[in-house]
Design an enzyme around this catalytic site. Sequence first.
Site, PDB file in Angstrom:
ATOM      1  CG  ASP A  51     137.719   2.446 -13.668  1.00 13.23           C
ATOM      2  OD1 ASP A  51     137.648   1.228 -13.563  1.00 13.23           O
ATOM      3  OD2 ASP A  51     139.119   3.115 -13.263  1.00 13.23           O
ATOM      4  N   GLY A  82     143.303  -9.740 -12.210  1.00 14.87           N
ATOM      5  CA  GLY A  82     143.202  -8.393 -11.832  1.00 14.87           C
ATOM      6  C   GLY A  82     141.964  -7.949 -11.043  1.00 14.87           C
ATOM      7  CD  GLN A  83     136.841  -9.567  -8.407  1.00 13.46           C
ATOM      8  OE1 GLN A  83     136.707 -10.648  -8.542  1.00 13.46           O
ATOM      9  NE2 GLN A  83     135.640  -9.161  -7.717  1.00 13.46           N
ATOM     10  CG  HIS A 130     133.877  -4.027 -10.478  1.00 11.56           C
ATOM     11  ND1 HIS A 130     134.210  -4.472  -9.699  1.00 11.56           N
ATOM     12  CD2 HIS A 130     134.782  -3.870 -11.223  1.00 11.56           C
ATOM     13  CE1 HIS A 130     135.542  -5.072  -9.543  1.00 11.56           C
ATOM     14  NE2 HIS A 130     136.004  -4.520 -10.522  1.00 11.56           N
ATOM     15  CG  LEU A 131     129.526  -5.012 -17.216  1.00  8.29           C
ATOM     16  CD1 LEU A 131     130.072  -6.523 -17.425  1.00  8.29           C
ATOM     17  CD2 LEU A 131     128.283  -5.035 -17.807  1.00  8.29           C
TER      18      LEU A 131
HETATM   19  P1  AMP Z   1     139.062  -4.499 -11.045  1.00 11.79           P
HETATM   20  O1  AMP Z   1     140.507  -4.398 -11.248  1.00 11.79           O
HETATM   21  O2  AMP Z   1     138.249  -5.341 -12.179  1.00 11.79           O
HETATM   22  O3  AMP Z   1     138.309  -5.107  -9.523  1.00 11.79           O
HETATM   23  O4  AMP Z   1     138.286  -3.106 -11.263  1.00 11.79           O
HETATM   24  C1  AMP Z   1     138.524  -2.118 -10.140  1.00 11.79           C
HETATM   25  C2  AMP Z   1     138.264  -0.825 -10.818  1.00 11.79           C
HETATM   26  O5  AMP Z   1     137.890   0.126  -9.873  1.00 11.79           O
HETATM   27  C3  AMP Z   1     139.565  -0.269 -11.402  1.00 11.79           C
HETATM   28  O6  AMP Z   1     139.492   0.012 -12.951  1.00 11.79           O
HETATM   29  C4  AMP Z   1     139.901   1.084 -10.749  1.00 11.79           C
HETATM   30  O7  AMP Z   1     140.374   1.811 -11.530  1.00 11.79           O
HETATM   31  C5  AMP Z   1     138.209   1.362 -10.283  1.00 11.79           C
HETATM   32  N1  AMP Z   1     138.269   2.040  -9.098  1.00 11.79           N
HETATM   33  C6  AMP Z   1     138.901   2.147  -7.789  1.00 11.79           C
HETATM   34  N2  AMP Z   1     138.513   2.928  -6.873  1.00 11.79           N
HETATM   35  C7  AMP Z   1     137.640   3.581  -7.581  1.00 11.79           C
HETATM   36  C8  AMP Z   1     136.738   4.785  -7.255  1.00 11.79           C
HETATM   37  N3  AMP Z   1     136.733   5.358  -5.923  1.00 11.79           N
HETATM   38  N4  AMP Z   1     136.132   5.441  -8.006  1.00 11.79           N
HETATM   39  C9  AMP Z   1     136.040   4.916  -9.348  1.00 11.79           C
HETATM   40  N5  AMP Z   1     136.710   3.876  -9.609  1.00 11.79           N
HETATM   41  C10 AMP Z   1     137.509   3.231  -8.908  1.00 11.79           C
END
Ligand code: AMP
Length: 116
Positions: free
Chosen positions: A34, A95-96, A102-103
């Site tokens: 992440d 928070g998505q 994604h897990l």
């Molecule tokens: P969610 O909030 O559950 O949708 O999780 C999305 C996650 O993706 C967050 O923890 C972000 O920090 C992560 N994220 C967003 N863009 C990237 C990226 N380019 N590479 C790695 N992680 C990312």
Amino acid sequence: MSDRDPDCLFCKIVAGEVPADIVLENDEAVAFRDINPQAPTHVLVIPKVHQPNAAELARNAPDALAGVFTTAAEVAAGEGLEDYRAVFNTGAGVGQTVFHAHLHVLGGRDFAWPPG
Ligand code: AMP
Ligand code: ZN
């Protein structure tokens, strides 16, 4: 639905079009760190197919969902973690922010229960 959404960030990571710190990859899933880690280990495990959330993934591609969980266990083992937390956020209200399932695999620190 196509296996790919051309506007989806995580589909672009699957395709290698956006760089990521990839931990492992197999037929069903890709695991990468992440970009904003919330624990010493914070890896996202995503199916290669585009589905907007875990329930849609279960409905439309159950083998891919199973692959996500077995990949998470491999990631944890590779990180030396006996215990880890695995989280699917479903919906913007919790928070998505990326609507490709994604897990979150988190470990390496203490975790409260219930989660915040
Ligand atoms: P969610 O909030 O559950 O949708 O999780 C999305 C996650 O993706 C967050 O923890 C972000 O920090 C992560 N994220 C967003 N863009 C990237 C990226 N380019 N590479 C790695 N992680 C990312
Ligand atoms: Zn996608």
